[in-house]
Design a protein around this motif. Structure first.
Motif, PDB file in Angstrom:
ATOM      1  N   GLN A  80     -28.018  -2.842  33.061  1.00  0.00           N
ATOM      2  CA  GLN A  80     -28.406  -3.449  31.791  1.00  0.00           C
ATOM      3  C   GLN A  80     -27.644  -2.852  30.610  1.00  0.00           C
ATOM      4  OE1 GLN A  80     -31.344  -6.110  31.658  1.00  0.00           O
ATOM      5  NE2 GLN A  80     -29.910  -6.137  33.375  1.00  0.00           N
ATOM      6  N   ASN A  81     -27.469  -1.540  30.606  1.00  0.00           N
ATOM      7  CA  ASN A  81     -26.718  -0.896  29.530  1.00  0.00           C
ATOM      8  C   ASN A  81     -25.233  -1.238  29.586  1.00  0.00           C
ATOM      9  OD1 ASN A  81     -28.528   0.884  27.839  1.00  0.00           O
ATOM     10  ND2 ASN A  81     -29.073   1.640  29.856  1.00  0.00           N
ATOM     11  N   LEU A  84     -24.951  -4.720  28.225  1.00  0.00           N
ATOM     12  CA  LEU A  84     -25.133  -4.687  26.776  1.00  0.00           C
ATOM     13  C   LEU A  84     -23.889  -4.146  26.084  1.00  0.00           C
ATOM     14  CD1 LEU A  84     -27.191  -5.082  24.428  1.00  0.00           C
ATOM     15  CD2 LEU A  84     -27.744  -2.658  24.685  1.00  0.00           C
ATOM     16  N   SER A  99     -22.044 -13.655  30.699  1.00  0.00           N
ATOM     17  CA  SER A  99     -22.225 -12.494  31.567  1.00  0.00           C
ATOM     18  C   SER A  99     -22.432 -12.970  32.994  1.00  0.00           C
ATOM     19  CB  SER A  99     -23.424 -11.661  31.107  1.00  0.00           C
ATOM     20  OG  SER A  99     -24.607 -12.445  31.064  1.00  0.00           O
ATOM     21  N   ASP A 163     -29.060 -12.545  35.126  1.00  0.00           N
ATOM     22  CA  ASP A 163     -28.259 -12.192  33.945  1.00  0.00           C
ATOM     23  C   ASP A 163     -27.005 -13.054  33.829  1.00  0.00           C
ATOM     24  OD1 ASP A 163     -29.641  -9.937  32.598  1.00  0.00           O
ATOM     25  OD2 ASP A 163     -29.399  -8.964  34.533  1.00  0.00           O
ATOM     26  N   LEU A 175     -28.886 -10.040  19.017  1.00  0.00           N
ATOM     27  CA  LEU A 175     -29.282  -9.112  20.083  1.00  0.00           C
ATOM     28  C   LEU A 175     -29.014  -7.675  19.667  1.00  0.00           C
ATOM     29  CD1 LEU A 175     -30.248  -8.644  23.019  1.00  0.00           C
ATOM     30  CD2 LEU A 175     -27.853  -8.884  23.728  1.00  0.00           C
ATOM     31  N   ILE A 183     -33.846  -0.968  28.024  1.00  0.00           N
ATOM     32  CA  ILE A 183     -33.249  -2.295  27.951  1.00  0.00           C
ATOM     33  C   ILE A 183     -33.678  -3.168  29.133  1.00  0.00           C
ATOM     34  CG2 ILE A 183     -31.087  -3.580  27.847  1.00  0.00           C
ATOM     35  CD1 ILE A 183     -31.617  -1.830  25.432  1.00  0.00           C
ATOM     36  N   LEU A 185     -32.729  -7.052  29.424  1.00  0.00           N
ATOM     37  CA  LEU A 185     -32.122  -8.186  28.735  1.00  0.00           C
ATOM     38  C   LEU A 185     -32.780  -9.516  29.080  1.00  0.00           C
ATOM     39  CD1 LEU A 185     -28.350  -7.189  28.967  1.00  0.00           C
ATOM     40  CD2 LEU A 185     -29.826  -7.128  26.948  1.00  0.00           C
ATOM     41  N   ARG A 186     -33.315  -9.648  30.286  1.00  0.00           N
ATOM     42  CA  ARG A 186     -33.953 -10.907  30.670  1.00  0.00           C
ATOM     43  C   ARG A 186     -35.169 -11.199  29.802  1.00  0.00           C
ATOM     44  NH1 ARG A 186     -33.849 -10.237  37.306  1.00  0.00           N
ATOM     45  NH2 ARG A 186     -31.815  -9.199  37.369  1.00  0.00           N
ATOM     46  N   LEU A 188     -35.430  -9.597  26.545  1.00  0.00           N
ATOM     47  CA  LEU A 188     -35.009  -9.506  25.142  1.00  0.00           C
ATOM     48  C   LEU A 188     -34.342 -10.790  24.650  1.00  0.00           C
ATOM     49  CD1 LEU A 188     -33.523  -5.892  24.793  1.00  0.00           C
ATOM     50  CD2 LEU A 188     -35.718  -6.748  23.959  1.00  0.00           C
ATOM     51  N   VAL A 189     -33.478 -11.360  25.494  1.00  0.00           N
ATOM     52  CA  VAL A 189     -32.712 -12.543  25.067  1.00  0.00           C
ATOM     53  C   VAL A 189     -33.616 -13.710  24.664  1.00  0.00           C
ATOM     54  CG1 VAL A 189     -31.033 -14.287  25.801  1.00  0.00           C
ATOM     55  CG2 VAL A 189     -30.653 -11.875  26.350  1.00  0.00           C
TER      56      VAL A 189
END
Length: 324
Positions: A80-81, A84, A99, A163, A175, A183, A185-186, A188-189
């Protein structure tokens, strides 16, 4: 036409990287020929502290073709990092970023539909699996349960989406406003908002190398998603505690009534089980609360989410255009 950057996080992917690079380059050439992307578009591999020859391979690709780029993290920071890092580092150069994992199990032909949706005004386009026929029953059951549990726990995600997604430059800039260190992302987005769309595709089997997400890591990722996006587990512990307390009051009343009726209150076994149950619940509650406190601790440290050791990115096309 769209300036597209494809972000490919890599960790020990030397076995599959050559085919990945060739496949993505062929797709890029087709998209350029069809007039969907500009010559300034790039395929950028993010080396997440690999211990094999992944970075050496990436460097060799950048020397062969300017369409390739590479970013090397100083150490392994997790998928994830790494993802990002790629998005935030490259957002200045692209109109849109996609991505995708290095194993290319996600269908790259879905990129065409993603770009079409982007041209029609979508800021975020999610790649969603249309089916799971290639998965074993156990994999399919646990994966679908994973998304449902996340939803029930308050972590709102797109069902059957990992992702593989397109994000506009504007979406990635938003973002970047999310500063947390934990983190997922699934989750946060979808919080970003804007116009979104879904493109369905069939996921193929991995051709080489090993999956970097075995069951243990999938469970860890699920727990990370829940605790990073929701406080519902703490509320569930509170609710459970209240229910048990209410049940204990009823048992107390029952015991008193039985005492005055002259009946002997028996049940050493049930008493022992109750003690163990309450003790286990207390430990579970302490663990969940401790997990959140640990996350607060890490957030207050404000440590960097990633450190970039090296970047290889040919921007000649962009520089030539600016000089004109």
């Amino acid at each position: 036409m769209t300036t597209l950057y494809i972000v490919v996080p890599c960790y020990n992917e030397e076995e599959v990287l050559s085919k990945t690079a060739a496949t993505l380059l062929k797709k890029f050439e087709q998209l350029t020929k069809d007039g969907k992307i500009t010559s300034e578009s790039r395929i950028v591999f993010i080396d997440d502290g690999s211990t094999d020859s992944t970075w050496q391979k990436i460097c060799s690709y950048t020397k062969i073709n300017a369409a390739f780029g590479g970013i090397k993290l100083s150490r392994n920071r997790g998928h994830q990092n790494a993802l990002l890092c790629g998005l935030l580092t490259l957002k200045e150069y692209a109109d849109a970023l996609i991505s995708i994992d290095a194993d290319l199990q996600d269908d790259i032909n879905a990129i065409d539909s993603m770009l079409d949706s982007f041209e029609q005004g979508s800021d975020i386009v999610y790649g969603v699996r249309s089916e799971r026929k290639t998965d074993t029953f156990f994999k399919r059951f646990t994966a679908e349960a994973y998304y449902k549990i996340l939803d029930k726990m308050g972590a709102k995600v797109i069902f059957n989406h990992a992702d593989f997604r397109l994000m506009s430059k504007r979406a990635v800039e938003c973002l970047a406003l999310f500063k947390e260190r934990n983190i997922f992302l699934r989750g946060l987005v979808p919080m970003i908002g804007f116009k979104t769309d879904i493109v369905k595709y069939k996921r193929s089997e991995r051709e080489a190398g090993e999956s970097k997400y075995p069951l243990s890591k999938m469970l860890a990722l699920a727990w990370e998603g829940i605790t990073s996006l929701s406080i519902r587990p703490i509320r569930l512990v509170t609710t459970t505690g209240a229910l048990i307390f209410g049940f204990s009051i009823l048992m107390l009343i029952y015991s008193v009534v039985r005492f005055f009726m002259g009946a002997t209150v028996s049940g050493w076994a049930s008493l022992a089980v109750s003690i163990w149950a309450i003790g286990g619940l207390q430990l579970l509650a302490i663990g969940i609360v401790g997990e959140y406190i640990g996350k607060i601790y890490l957030e207050t440290k404000n440590r960097p989410r990633f450190i970039v050791e090296d970047i290889i990115l040919d921007l000649t096309d962009r520089d030539d255009k600016n000089n004109e």
